[in-house]
Structure formats: structure tokens, C-alpha cells
Scaffold this motif. Structure first.
Motif, PDB file in Angstrom:
ATOM      1  N   GLU A  70      19.633  -2.055   0.809  1.00 59.29           N
ATOM      2  CA  GLU A  70      19.549  -2.422  -0.606  1.00 59.29           C
ATOM      3  C   GLU A  70      20.140  -1.280  -1.426  1.00 59.29           C
ATOM      4  O   GLU A  70      20.215  -0.145  -0.972  1.00 59.29           O
ATOM      5  CB  GLU A  70      18.088  -2.663  -1.049  1.00 59.29           C
ATOM      6  N   ARG A 108       4.137  -3.720  -6.908  1.00 60.59           N
ATOM      7  CA  ARG A 108       5.043  -4.365  -5.957  1.00 60.59           C
ATOM      8  C   ARG A 108       6.448  -3.907  -6.299  1.00 60.59           C
ATOM      9  O   ARG A 108       6.893  -4.059  -7.444  1.00 60.59           O
ATOM     10  CB  ARG A 108       4.936  -5.884  -6.144  1.00 60.59           C
ATOM     11  N   GLY A 148      10.444  -4.232  -6.471  1.00 60.73           N
ATOM     12  CA  GLY A 148      11.511  -5.213  -6.347  1.00 60.73           C
ATOM     13  C   GLY A 148      12.292  -4.842  -5.087  1.00 60.73           C
ATOM     14  O   GLY A 148      12.202  -5.528  -4.067  1.00 60.73           O
ATOM     15  N   ASN A 162      10.639  -5.133  -1.578  1.00 62.86           N
ATOM     16  CA  ASN A 162       9.535  -6.107  -1.684  1.00 62.86           C
ATOM     17  C   ASN A 162       8.200  -5.545  -1.209  1.00 62.86           C
ATOM     18  O   ASN A 162       7.212  -6.260  -1.074  1.00 62.86           O
ATOM     19  CB  ASN A 162       9.866  -7.382  -0.893  1.00 62.86           C
ATOM     20  N   PHE A 171       4.631  -3.406  -1.229  1.00 62.39           N
ATOM     21  CA  PHE A 171       3.557  -3.011  -2.133  1.00 62.39           C
ATOM     22  C   PHE A 171       3.430  -1.497  -2.024  1.00 62.39           C
ATOM     23  O   PHE A 171       3.450  -0.959  -0.923  1.00 62.39           O
ATOM     24  CB  PHE A 171       2.272  -3.712  -1.689  1.00 62.39           C
ATOM     25  N   GLN A 199       4.403  -3.778   3.869  1.00 68.32           N
ATOM     26  CA  GLN A 199       4.977  -5.125   3.874  1.00 68.32           C
ATOM     27  C   GLN A 199       6.365  -5.257   3.268  1.00 68.32           C
ATOM     28  O   GLN A 199       6.584  -6.059   2.358  1.00 68.32           O
ATOM     29  CB  GLN A 199       3.976  -6.113   3.232  1.00 68.32           C
ATOM     30  N   ASP A 200       7.291  -4.457   3.808  1.00 66.97           N
ATOM     31  CA  ASP A 200       8.683  -4.788   3.541  1.00 66.97           C
ATOM     32  C   ASP A 200       9.116  -5.824   4.595  1.00 66.97           C
ATOM     33  O   ASP A 200       8.253  -6.473   5.195  1.00 66.97           O
ATOM     34  CB  ASP A 200       9.561  -3.541   3.497  1.00 66.97           C
ATOM     35  N   TYR A 201      10.382  -5.971   4.850  1.00 65.17           N
ATOM     36  CA  TYR A 201      10.821  -7.111   5.667  1.00 65.17           C
ATOM     37  C   TYR A 201      11.778  -6.689   6.782  1.00 65.17           C
ATOM     38  O   TYR A 201      12.270  -5.565   6.799  1.00 65.17           O
ATOM     39  CB  TYR A 201      11.454  -8.177   4.768  1.00 65.17           C
ATOM     40  N   VAL A 230      21.181  -6.233  -0.270  1.00 66.11           N
ATOM     41  CA  VAL A 230      20.603  -6.729  -1.514  1.00 66.11           C
ATOM     42  C   VAL A 230      20.910  -5.711  -2.608  1.00 66.11           C
ATOM     43  O   VAL A 230      20.510  -4.551  -2.502  1.00 66.11           O
ATOM     44  CB  VAL A 230      19.077  -6.912  -1.370  1.00 66.11           C
ATOM     45  N   GLN A 280      12.675  -5.492 -13.107  1.00 65.70           N
ATOM     46  CA  GLN A 280      11.821  -5.755 -11.951  1.00 65.70           C
ATOM     47  C   GLN A 280      12.332  -5.071 -10.687  1.00 65.70           C
ATOM     48  O   GLN A 280      11.736  -5.212  -9.628  1.00 65.70           O
ATOM     49  CB  GLN A 280      11.677  -7.269 -11.741  1.00 65.70           C
ATOM     50  N   TRP A 284       8.234  -4.988  -9.505  1.00 69.26           N
ATOM     51  CA  TRP A 284       8.417  -6.435  -9.600  1.00 69.26           C
ATOM     52  C   TRP A 284       7.598  -7.037 -10.737  1.00 69.26           C
ATOM     53  O   TRP A 284       7.893  -8.117 -11.224  1.00 69.26           O
ATOM     54  CB  TRP A 284       8.025  -7.053  -8.257  1.00 69.26           C
TER      55      TRP A 284
END
Lengths: 357, 357, 357, 357
Positions: free
Chosen positions: A179, A247, A249, A252, A254, A271-273, A283, A291, A295
Motif C-alpha cells: 500500500e 481502525r 484505512g 485495515n 485495528f 487484523q490486517d489481511y 492499494v 480515512q 478509517w
């Protein structure tokens, strides 16, 4: 204008993941209270001048070393490589770049064997190692885990004056960019990059550098992070909560940012991806998108943009800073000259804190 | 100096709990998007000009009424009483106080039978009712509940110029004060009071009044509240998140403040504590304690102190405001004249946002 | 056929809530490990033979007393009343019923003043008190709270041979029935009843009695309960997890049943619903509805139906049991003669465990 | 005695991760209700006979394909490879093993390009692909995500008669074993193996095979999984909850097993641990350790051991089963001949359900 860092012909060392941070602190006892009593990191080993700490799902000797010293600073950002032979690659790679390289068969810190430290072209002290002492993995030891239990070291975040230059070098080193934050003119304000298949092992944040912006530990669930906030309130150190929880942006995840007794910034993150697919899409966020950093549109405090930890060279001396000359994210988004939007096309000055600014 | 509201000789109506809010909104469709599509409140019934809404654990006809009108305002704060006879008590109680009192056997809104509305001595439109239509309680209907499901109406929060005067009247009405915010000179900045055994059914917040500061709905867990934030980000309405999420000092609840399309403030709230014991201790907070409003020391945004909803008299006209003459919480804690502390004895000006202010 | 317990002419004592349990344990040290080290209850005070414990949101001296004794048993189920005068009502109420009544100005246990103990018509040792020592409420002390922190005492659950007879008596005592389990023939298998506005302060479960089925403590969130399970696994005492975790049908609460070293059953419980409205509807469940006890249809283990704790009379002797003669829930729902259904109309024998039974 | 599967000289295809499952279902509409309406999977595309589904953090076209067919079965377990060239490696690898190999430039299902399907030496239909259509990643689309939102496909679990034989083959294919279940005699009951750095991309469970034991989707937090249970209760399909929710010993993940309308087993899974270090230690569990399958010691239901889905060969015909001849986990741990322990050294027959068995 700075020149690009050349791409070495020597292959880059095969990095598995960010592995540990060595941090110089000015009052070891106060830092112990912060990292052990408050955050609940587990002490693997300690001496008069050093404390070796780990999270509950780390199975190597440590992922954080605190060392007593005269000024707060970062002594090493350490990466684990895939095999002992990768240390030779590291030596060749950085030697070709003209960097200072030091190798110690017995390691630079306890628990680690053969290791290479370099001052990389961005000015950071980087360590590579494979050999390491295994210790009990406390994954299943729920009898020891507090409500805010930290599971893993997740990433570093580095401050550099020229983000594209730094990112290009990291790509040469085998990282992939997941990102970034840009503006319409192409200025890059920050970039996230990974070896393990998460959003990052490290990020490059634009600013006067080299400095460390923060180190991040991962918790399992959001309530674990909220529990750390609640505990900081109960201990009356809420003024060390710098930003969040919130959270992101970008990523993603927290998040929460807190400050240790020396002002070193620690993020707690969850909890990213998954980014491990070979064609994982980049991204890109607009720097004016309010945001991108939070976010929920909550304001980023100024200190978060301006403050960071000094880094040391291999002699233990602070590395002088190079000023950022590109546009600064804080200035283009907050305050008199800045704006950001919730919905593209809207213009909102001094978002949410407007009247105060 | 205002004079005290006298204590009526007539017994106060026996109030069970805060029960519903009637809100005037200027664009019913936009409000429907906010309360139904975003917050997930359940529509019990709707007409061209009104929407009757309820949370998942409400078993009476509604706990929120939206009514289309020319200006945003509050038409009624409604309490349920213990029996039909308590309406006679309400009539006598307020008549003795010289208040305007109106009783309608058929109710003022759908779903409610015999009801009494008064403009109370503080200027607020208050309703009392017992008779009400029962509807399906959706407690077990997990197939209908979104990730941010709201369970109950928890409380109102009213803005009044003179907090002790208002609190004294509410005690006459049978409320008990559970917490308050004071300073060393005895100025009271806010007070929380309850009928049901939670921290409050309503609170009195110091400011120009009468106005409604907010209405609060309870969720079950903190992640439900975070889910609402995440959803507001996804819908690109994060600029309607005014404050939080965070942990309150007062009440110890986890909270979020958001703004509906008319600027009516809604709190989402969870996990305060039992106050039902007859000797439940009053908890008093120092106005300079920076953890009183947010246990994590996160700043209260100025709009939260200054903005609130107008209230209507029984003719539907906005009630004129009386200015607060006592010291104002925002001024004594934020900005040039204010200070607050994390640890008693410390002095911190413009806490956390200092340089911006 | 047993005869009804008469309704006294004397008014019932005005009960606020279930307040504490006095439990006789056979190895005080082992029980301390369970309640303090494992469950995290806070020790208010302890002597050679007694430990006084409380949850984090209790502000009176204790809500659990462990007392060393020769056999595991329950010495008292204690309720707090609304004022000191209510003790006189308690004395008159039970005297009229012909019960043994004992009053001690100095209390029966530490921390409590003037108190009345009775052996009630159902055979249970019940205490009423108003006077009690206040202690620090640890609500905000997140520095002390473990991941499975318990907030409040929620309810008792009593085993009686004749549920309607017991429920009628409890209604005479001022309780309201909130939920029950019945069959088409009108047999009542269990009933829940409350003073405070939750689903229950106590419940009556059909079986040989009088015995205590369990005492329940409330946690804030479901993950707190899961954390207790995880910790019991880590401590290798998972065989003391008797049933759950799960979601109840009755009460809609999330639950866990665990067994202390003497086999006393403890429930950890969270998130039932508001029952405080005067016309709160009774919720009746069909005994054959397989989701009544566990909303997810997970089987109730036989020991949960058959085992319970003996209760003591006021001399400290175990009260003899009266056998249940009505149909038994376990027999009509599990095993050879029983059936239960997921969807009304379906017949499923030996639900889910079929082949094993 | 079966013979070992030889290790090919051809290099194995470089697998990134388990990517999708193609499932034959007998009533597409009923399956749609289960996977879309109940579980909330997102429909990418659907035809009369097929539905293409994905989770919220998947960015390729699908991770589950439902296809209408005459008997419930598994048509393909698909893995994504690191580059298009790896398909050539797959062809060579399996050709050398004498397996049937089929390659289609246009793919076997929608959304996928060039792909290779094989019937592997264990009898399973395996697909390899690189080319795939990208779709919107719904990571940030919290407006679409239900309370039980599923984030990723996590793993497959396969039933094979001879676990060490299967595991050896998977290691040849480039997998690493992370955990297993053994007994003192060396019988291996199950083994977990990974490509991505989690506990597994697939596992081999001992039983009559080849069959698919289950497919697992990952959620972010434990409450997401509990929300699925609550919803299944509300929809009156709790009889399709087969096992759990619970905490696994193996993998340390929080889990739930549910059954689709055809009896295909789906696991919902969260929070296992990092295994990506090159010297990640193998964790071995004793088959008699009652916390291996459920950390809380809750019993494994018999159907979980006995039932699994048939797999199809490349002609679409069910692959005949080979019987397991080694000891069976169910028999050595549950029932008349079995035992398991909570604490090593204890012997407990028919653990927890004892009297019922």
C-alpha cells in the motif's frame, strides 16, 4: 535531489520476516515497568544492562531487546533469513553497496548466533541472522496471558526523507510494496512493504530521517488492545496513549499507538489481511482522503507526524538526519494550508478539530 | 441567581425507566437512512411523517420516534411509570409546580395509550405513560441482528444552565445521583442520575439550556460499537463520528458519539455498572481529571461541549435558552485558560493537543 | 401430593438482589486455588477457616464466602434488603410460616451487620441483611483485572422437587417469574424469577431437593468466558468444565458451567436482558425444544441434571432430600424414552449424541 | 501394507496457498441458502448450475464453487501456484508419478485461466492454477459484512487411510508438517501441513479414504463465530452445528464445525499461529490427551470421526474408498476400549460422557 541507490548485482539475502528490535533506553527499570508490567511482554533473560523480551507466540529467544544507554535510540532492526547461507548474501549485497558491514559468529546479542549488522544505504542499523535459541512457545499458556496479551512482533515503521528512493531500495532487497499514500502530483508520503504475507514487515514514512517511527506488536482481537488502554487509564499513564485506538484505512488493521518512557513509539495492531499472492494488488490512498490514516476520520495528532526515535550507526553514535524536502503529510492535510475530505470532492479544512487549529 | 425549584407535596410518579425519545427531523428519508440502514434500528410502524423505531431487546412499540418537522428539535423525553395510576401522580406533581400539563387518553403518539406530557420546571417536554402496545421482542432473532446491533435505550442527557438546581429537582422526582463532576470550589459541571439500577436514565450537563445533549442506545459488546464505526467509514460518513470510541471515566462505559443528519447526537454505550443498592456510593470526579470524560485521556472535541438539540414546548415551539453563568467545563479544561491532569498534582496545559490550540 | 405453602399476611421483606453465597468446602486451600488463582475473585479478607471474596464490580464486603467444613454444602443464600427495617419484615414473614428464624445483630459472617437467617419452607438456608461494610469498588482497576474478570454475582439456581409450589412461594416473597420450561401436559420443569430487573436472582430447577444447582457470576463479554475455558485448559483442569460454553435459550445469556474442587457448580454468565417493566412478558419454553437449554442445540450432560450441592439447616446439618415425583427433564428429553426437536413437529431421538446413548 | 509413494525427480510446483474448493451439491437452491443467506459468502457470479462464492478478503474470483450434481461430492481441491510456469512443473511432477493429468488453457471453472487437474496418488482431485480474474476485495466494505463475516479460505482437511504415507507425499510436494497426533506405539492419527505460514493449508486425518473431512474459512474474531451459532439457532438449524464452538489443542485455533445441506462439513476457524520460520518446531500431541482436539476437553461427537465427503475422479465418478487398517482415533479414545486423560498419568474412561456410553 538525492540519487537512486543502485541495485546490487549480488542477490539479496532471503528474508523471512522482521524478527526483533534492539532499543536503547535511558532508565532500564522504568522501561521494564512499561514493557513487562504494563504490556505483559515475557522476560526470556535479563542482565544488569539488558532485558530480552518476547511475545506469547514467539518461539525464538526474543523479539525485543532493551539496553541501558545514554540516549534513547534504536540500535538494530533485525530480520530473520531463511538459512545460514543467506548471511553471506547479506555481506555481499551490502558490501557491493559500499555500506559498512560487520559479522559476528557469536552474535551481537544473547540468544542469537552468527549475525551480520550493516548500516544500510538509508542510514539504518540492520541485522540479519538465522541461528537463534529456541524457547518455550507460550501460545497455549493461557494461564500466563493477560487481557492485553501480545502475540507477535508485526512490523517496523521507518522515517525517511525520500520515500520512493527508500522503497526502491527495499524492493531491491526483495520486499513488495502493498500500500502507499500519494497525492495527485505523484508525491509519495508513505509506503508499506512486506516479506511475510501480511501488509508489512516495515513501512517507509516521509520525514526527516533516518529514524524509527514505531515498532508494532500484534494482538489477537480488538478487545485485547482496548484492555491495554483501560489498563493505562487505571495506572494513570493515559498521557502515554498518543493516538487511537482506531481502525487504519491503510492495512485495515485495528491499532493503538503508545509511548514508552523514552518516547519510543509502540503500536499494538491486529487484523490486517493476506498479501501473499504473487499478484497481490497495490492499494494506493489519496493523501487528502481523511480515512487513509484512520478509517473513522479521527484526527492524527501532530506528534505522531513529527516525533520518532534516533537510530545508531554501528559504532553506537546517532545517525545525523537528512531533512525531508518533499511535501509533508501533516502540512497538506492539517492546519492552515491543509485539507482533507471524507467524500471525494468535498473540501473540509482542519477536519473535525477545525475551530481549535 | 436562579431560585430552587420547590419540592412538591404531591408524591412523584413512580418512574420505571427512560423509555423513548420523540425527535423532530427535517428530512425523514435521510434520517431513516441513518437510523435504519446505518444503525439497524427496527421499524415497528411508519407513516408519511413518522417512523417508529425500536432496538432488538425492546418489547414495547418503540423507543425512538422520528417525526418530520421544520426544525431539528426534541418533542418529548418519555418515561414509563409503574402503573396506570402513576399518571395521576404526574398530573398532581407538575400541577403543583405550576407547569403546563396535558393528558391524552389516546396517547400523543402511536402505540402508546393514556399519557401525560408536561413542560417541566427545567423547560423540557417530558412524557409519562404506562399503557403501551407490545411487539415481538427480537432478542433471540439473531438472523436479523447486524454486527452493530443495538439492544436497549439506555439514557438521555440534558443540557441545563444550573446543574445542582436541576439535580435537586430530579431527586424530588425520585431520581438518585450516581456520579458527578465538580471542581474544588464546588462548581458542579455535570451529574448523572438514575431510576433503573444503571448509572443513569438521564444526566444533567452544564450549558445553555434547556437542550438535549444526546440519547444513548446500549449495545452488548464493545466490538458492536466498533462495527458501527467501521460501517460509517465504509459508507463515507466518518465525519458524523463526533467523539470516540472510548472508555468513559464517569460510568465506566465504553462509548461512541455520532451525529444524525440533523445534528442530533446519539451515543452508543455499553457496560456501565450496577447502582441498585440503596447505599450505592456517589462517585465524584474532579473536573481537571483528564480521565473523567475519557479514561484513556483522549481529548473531548469542542463541538461535544457546545452543540446540543433544541427542545420544544407543548405547542411545538422551541424553548428559549437560559445561558449558563457558572464556569464552563470546556473553558476550565481545554485551551488557553484551562488545564487538566493525568496524575493529580501534575499540570498539563492543552492536554495532548497542546501545540494545536 | 405436597400442599401449597400458605401466603403469609405479613408483608414480605423488600429484597434488592441476591447478594452472596456462603459455601462449605472441604479443602480451603484447593478452593482458594480455584476461586482466586483460576477465577480471579478478589480476597477482601481471610482467616484460617474462611475466605471472603468479591468480584470486580461488587462494592460490599463480599459476594462469596468459603468456609472450611467436613462436607461440601451450602450454608446460606443471602439477599440484600432495601432498608434495615426490612429485617423485621423477614422475621414476621417466616415466623408466620412456622419457619425457624434466627437474627444476629453482629451478623453471621464478617463484613455484615444485623442479619436474619431462616430455613425457608423449601428447606433452604436464606439470609437477609442490609448493614454491610463497603470496600473499594474495583470497577476502574483494570490493572488488576484478568482476561476472565468477573464483574458481579448474578444469580442462584435451586433444585426443588415441586417447581410450581416453590415458584408460588417465591412470588409470595415478591419475586416475578420471567421464564419457565413446561410440557404440553402442564408439568413445569424449571422457572426463573427475579427481584432485580434481569432474568433472575434465582431459579427453581426440578429435582430431588432442596439442593443448590449453581451460583452464577457475570462477566462483561463473551470472550471473558472463553478466556476462563482457555485458562482451564492451560492449567490442565479442563475436566472441571462440565457444560458449555454456549448460548442459553432461556435467558438468552452466554454461559459456562464449571465445577469447583468439591463439585459445587459455578456458572459464568453474560448478557441476559431487561425484565424490569411491570408487564414484562413471561417466556415459556417447551421442554422438548432442544434449543431451550442451549440455543445451539448442544447436548446437556447428564451430570448437569443429576448433581447439585447439599444445603445446611441453621444447625449446620445437611437438609434431607425430598424426591421429585413429577417427570424429569433429563428423562423426557435424553436417552431411550426422551426426545427433543430442533424444529417443532420433527422428532429426533437422542439428539446429536444418538448413537452413543 | 501399502508402499510408499515415490519421490519424483521433477521439481514440485511452487504452491502459494490453498485457494478454492469445488463442491458438488444436490440442491443448489438449498446450498445457496446455507452458504449465502446463512454464512454470508459473497456471490461473484452464478449460472443455472453453478454458484461462485468468495469471502470478504478474497480478491480472486472465488474460493468456493457450488455445482449442482447427482450426489454430494468434492470435484476439486485447488491450489494457487507462484507463476504460470509452475503448471508445467505440476504436469511433470504428476506424470512422473503415473497420475492422470489434464490441462485446460481456458480453465475448468469460470474466473480461472490455464489450469491443471490431476488425480493425485492419494486419490484426490487436485487443481493447480495461476491465472485468475481479480474482483473487488471487500476488506473495507463493512457496510456489507454481517456479524459472522468470513474473511478467508483457510484450509482443507482430507481423510486418508495411511497418514504417514500421505504426509510423506505432501512433503515431497513441498509441504511442511506443523503438528500431528500420535500414540506411544508410533501410530499417526492425523497430521497438519502448510505452504502459507499458518498451521495448515491441508491436513491428513486417518480414516477410510480418499474423502474430504472439511473445508475451513477464517473469521477475524471469536465473536464472529459465536454469531454464526446464534444465527443458526434463530433459523432453527442448530442441528447442523455438529461440533463446537471450541478451542482446538492442535493449531490453538478457535473453531466451529457445521454441516451444509448435503452433509459437507465446513469449519469456521480463527487465530492459529505463525509457522513461517524455517525451523518452526513440529508439535506432537498424544492421541490420549483429551485436550488435543478440544482444549476445553469437550467431547468429539462420533459423526465427526466417521463422516466425510466423497471425492470425484477426473471423469466425475466417486473414487472408491480404501479402508484404514491402523488404529482409529475414535476407538482408542472414546467408548468401551478407549481412554483419554486430562492430566498425563490419569486414566479416564469415556471422558465426560462416561455414563452415557
Amino acid at each position: 535531489m538525492t540519487t537512486d541507490i543502485p541495485t546490487p548485482k549480488a542477490p539479496a539475502p532471503d528474508i523471512v520476516r522482521c524478527a526483533y528490535l534492539e532499543l536503547v533506553v535511558t532508565d532500564l527499570q522504568k522501561s521494564r515497568e512499561f514493557y513487562v508490567d504494563l504490556l505483559g511482554l515475557v522476560v526470556t533473560e535479563e542482565t544488569e544492562n539488558e532485558i530480552y523480551l518476547r511475545t506469547f507466540e514467539e518461539f525464538i529467544h526474543h523479539n525485543l531487546v532493551l539496553r541501558q544507554g545514554p540516549v534513547p535510540a534504536v540500535a538494530a532492526l533485525a530480520y530473520r533469513v531463511r538459512s545460514p547461507e543467506e548471511l553471506d548474501h547479506a555481506v555481499a549485497f551490502y558490501t557491493e553497496l559500499g555500506c559498512r558491514v560487520e559479522r559476528r559468529k557469536e552474535g551481537f546479542v544473547r540468544g542469537i548466533g552468527d549475525a551480520v549488522r550493516v548500516q544500510d544505504p538509508l542510514g539504518f542499523p540492520i541485522e540479519y541472522f538465522y541461528e537463534v535459541e529456541h524457547v518455550e512457545r507460550l501460545t497455549w499458556r493461557y494461564d500466563l496471558q493477560p487481557s492485553g496479551a501480545l502475540a507477535r512482533l508485526d512490523h517496523f515503521n521507518q522515517v525517511v526523507p525520500d520515500v520512493p528512493r527508500a522503497a526502491k531500495h527495499m524492493v531491491d532487497l526483495g520486499f513488495r510494496v502493498t500500500e502507499d499514500i500519494e497525492d495527485a502530483e505523484g508525491t509519495v508520503y508513505a509506503a508499506w512493504m512486506r516479506r511475510k504475507p501480511s501488509v508489512h514487515d516495515t513501512a517507509m514514512t516521509g520525514g526527516d530521517g533516518p529514524r524509527l517511527h514505531h515498532v508494532a506488536f500484534a494482538a489477537h482481537e480488538k478487545h485485547n488492545i482496548l484492555a491495554i488502554c483501560d489498563k493505562m487509564g487505571a495506572l494513570r499513564v493515559s498521557d502515554r496513549i498518543e493516538r487511537g485506538p482506531g481502525r487504519h484505512g491503510v492495512s485495515n488493521a485495528f491499532y493503538l499507538y503508545i509511548l514508552d518512557p523514552d518516547g519510543h513509539r509502540v503500536e499494538i495492531y491486529t487484523q490486517d489481511y493476506w498479501t501473499g499472492d504473487p499478484d497481490n494488488p497495490l492499494v494506493t490512498w489519496d493523501v487528502h482522503d481523511n480515512q487513509r490514516r484512520d478509517w473513522w476520520g479521527n484526527p492524527v495528532v501532530p506528534s505522531w507526524y513529527t516525533d520518532a526515535s534516533a537510530v545508531l550507526d554501528l559504532d553506537g553514535d546517532p545517525v545525523p538526519l537528512v531533512e525531508r524536502t518533499d511535501a509533508k503529510e501533516m502540512e497538506v492535510t492539517v492546519g492552515a494550508d491543509g485539507f482533507s475530505y471524507t467524500r471525494k470532492g468535498d473540501v473540509e479544512h482542519g477536519f473535525k478539530l477545525g475551530e481549535q487549529l
